[in-house]
Design an enzyme around this catalytic site. Structure first.
Site, mmCIF file in Angstrom:
data_model
loop_
_atom_site.group_PDB
_atom_site.id
_atom_site.type_symbol
_atom_site.label_atom_id
_atom_site.label_comp_id
_atom_site.label_asym_id
_atom_site.label_seq_id
_atom_site.Cartn_x
_atom_site.Cartn_y
_atom_site.Cartn_z
ATOM 1 C CG ASP A 1 -2.023 -1.038 1.122
ATOM 2 O OD1 ASP A 1 -2.318 -1.466 -0.020
ATOM 3 O OD2 ASP A 1 -2.575 -1.423 2.163
ATOM 4 C CB CYS A 2 3.443 2.557 2.164
ATOM 5 S SG CYS A 2 4.251 1.067 2.754
#
Length: 537
Positions: free
Chosen positions: A129-130
């Site tokens: 996600d990051c």
């Protein structure tokens, strides 16, 4: 009266320091003695330039848009270790290209970066996600990286064992090409110029010591791996591999003249590293120790024909004997040749002398001493019966190479310049078993040569030799038999085995070389835009 680091550094700042190289101090110690030399000389510069496999570089590429957590990294198709952080990687000098094998490796990437060449960066990730990006392919240059620092876990050995080969075949090792039946001896040390041999008890060299590293400034970060100063000694000097240093330095300040990629055929890739250490003469004891001569430094010759951890000791010799170009093994003279370049080591010692004398390079007192280890652990495996045919059967080229080695004529005289070389009949070659194959007379690319001496280790006729004064390579084409043994022996590609382009004068002349192409695979380097800057700050 003893001096301190602070006092010597003050003299350096004032331009009053007396600085000499480790070779220049030897006659001073013999003439004046240790006490007067300690009073009159402040700093002695030492150096070595040799293949140091345990080397590599930490790189920070910067974050791309969108960002990526790199799990697999390749630089010019050479794998780098990415298991340290999102956009950090460690590239080992000996890592091999996936597509070119031993022809190109981590050391070549390091040299290309220092030379300012573009390097292809490829990276993959599983995506998070990051860090959503999964793939990246772009070009990087040294100036566009956040950090690029050389971190070498084991450099600058305090002495090293020499090598020979008692087997019946040519073997290829990190000590170069070793000819059968004790046909040659190779060694790898700057001897009396070598840094840790001039401070044998490590009194001035420790954690935090400033050093010359690859043409720039580096530091001793820790003890090197396999650090073993407690080895048996001959007087003050260890006999064989002893202390080592872990070194660190900014790649940006380095110079490709003192950081050279190399390939030892049949073994792999390595990196020639130039290291220089300035030793402060604090007292009479140190002054006497920097007066060490090649005659005082001894090492063992090991038989690499035994494929085992513990190799038989064939002989114990001094570096004066090795430097003479021959040693006596089993009642006959055998050619001896270096793998480290004394010519380049002298250049480094002289350059470091200039840096210190001009005030550019101050000395650092160690923040902690290096440990004095008296044991060296081994990796012991459960015993199992050794299979028949431990060695792989020699292929056609290997058989021809072995035949050439045992058929070669005796080494001819070295051109006059220093040590007198024995007459040709003194260096008896192994018995004739077959005619040498036609290998072609080599072309010499002088601008690539580092004068390490690896080619001279296999040139039994003596066409390739090191001048015993300047320690530069000397070519005597009239002695070449075109046996081909030197064809793949040059670790930096300065010798090409072809029958054209050879100087007939006996003086090595550079052959024409095409300008180096960017060491990349894939598309041309982007000129601008987001892709070009993805790995930059």
């Amino acid at each position: 009266m003893p001096k301190t680091f602070a006092e010597i550094n003050q003299r350096i700042r004032e331009g009053k320091a007396v600085v000499v190289t480790a070779e220049e101090v030897i006659p001073l110690v013999r003439e004046k003695g240790g006490r007067r030399v300690a009073q009159e000389v402040d700093v002695v510069t030492t150096a070595t330039f040799a293949p140091m496999c345990s080397s590599g570089v930490f790189l920070n590429f910067g974050h791309s848009e969108p960002p990526i957590k790199m799990q697999s990294v390749r630089l010019n198709d050479v794998p780098a270790h990415a298991g340290v952080a999102a956009v950090d990687a460690y590239l080992g000098a000996t890592e091999l290209s996936r597509s070119r094998g031993m022809a190109y490796g981590g050391a070549h990437v390091i040299e290309d970066l220092v030379a300012g060449k573009p390097v292809l960066l490829e990276a993959e990730s599983y995506g998070t996600d990051c860090y959503p990006r999964r793939h990246l392919r772009t070009y990087i240059r040294l100036h566009g990286l956040n950090q690029a620092y050389l971190f070498n876990p084991r450099n600058c050995y305090q002495n090293y064992a020499a090598a020979t080969n008692g087997s019946d075949r040519v073997i290829r090792t990190y000590m170069g090409k070793l000819l059968p039946r004790f046909g040659n001896v190779t060694y790898c040390s700057a001897g009396q110029l070598s840094p840790l041999l001039n401070d044998p008890h490590l009194r001035t060299v420790g954690i935090g010591t400033r050093v010359f590293l690859g043409g720039g400034v580096g530091y001793v970060a820790w003890e090197g791996t396999q650090h073993f100063p407690g080895r048996r000694r001959h007087g003050d000097v260890p006999v064989g591999p002893a202390a080592t240093l872990a070194l660190v330095g900014d790649l940006r300040g380095m110079d490709p003249r003192f950081l050279r990629a190399a390939t030892f055929a049949g073994y792999g890739v390595t990196l020639f590293v130039g290291v220089g250490i300035a030793i402060p003469l604090l007292d009479e004891e140190l002054a006497l120790q920097v007066g060490v001569r090649d005659e005082d430094i001894r090492t063992v010759i090991l038989d690499y024909g035994h494929p085992h951890r513990e190799r038989p000791v064939v002989a114990e010799v001094s570096y004066a004997e090795l430097r003479s170009g021959r040693v006596r093994l089993h009642d006959r003279w055998v050619p001896a040749a270096p793998l480290s370049s004394l010519h380049k080591a002298r250049e480094i010692a002289a350059l470091l002398k200039e840096w210190v004398a001009s005030g550019r390079f101050l000395l650092t007192e160690p923040v902690a001493p290096l440990p004095w280890r008296t044991t060296l652990h081994t990796l012991d495996l459960p015993p199992r019966p050794e299979a028949d045919g431990y060695y792989a059967a020699a292929d056609g080229p290997a058989r021809a190479e072995t035949a050439a080695a045992v058929a070669a004529p005796a080494r001819a005289a070295i051109p006059p310049a220093g040590t007198v070389t024995p007459p040709a009949h003194a260096l008896a070659a192994p018995a004739h078993v077959a005619a040498p194959p036609a290998g072609g007379t080599p072309i010499f690319h002088g601008q690539l040569c580092v004068a390490c001496g690896a080619c001279t280790a296999v040139c039994l006729p003596g066409a390739l030799q090191l001048d015993r004064g300047s320690w530069e390579l000397v070519w005597q084409p009239q002695l070449c038999t075109a046996c081909g043994l030197c064809a793949d022996t040059c670790p930096v590609g300065a010798l090409v085995p072809e029958a054209r382009g050879v100087a007939a004068t006996g003086v090595m002349e550079p052959a024409a070389v095409d300008p180096a192409e960017p060491a990349t695979t894939g598309a041309a380097e982007p000129a601008a835009g987001p892709a070009a800057s993805a790995g930059e700050r």
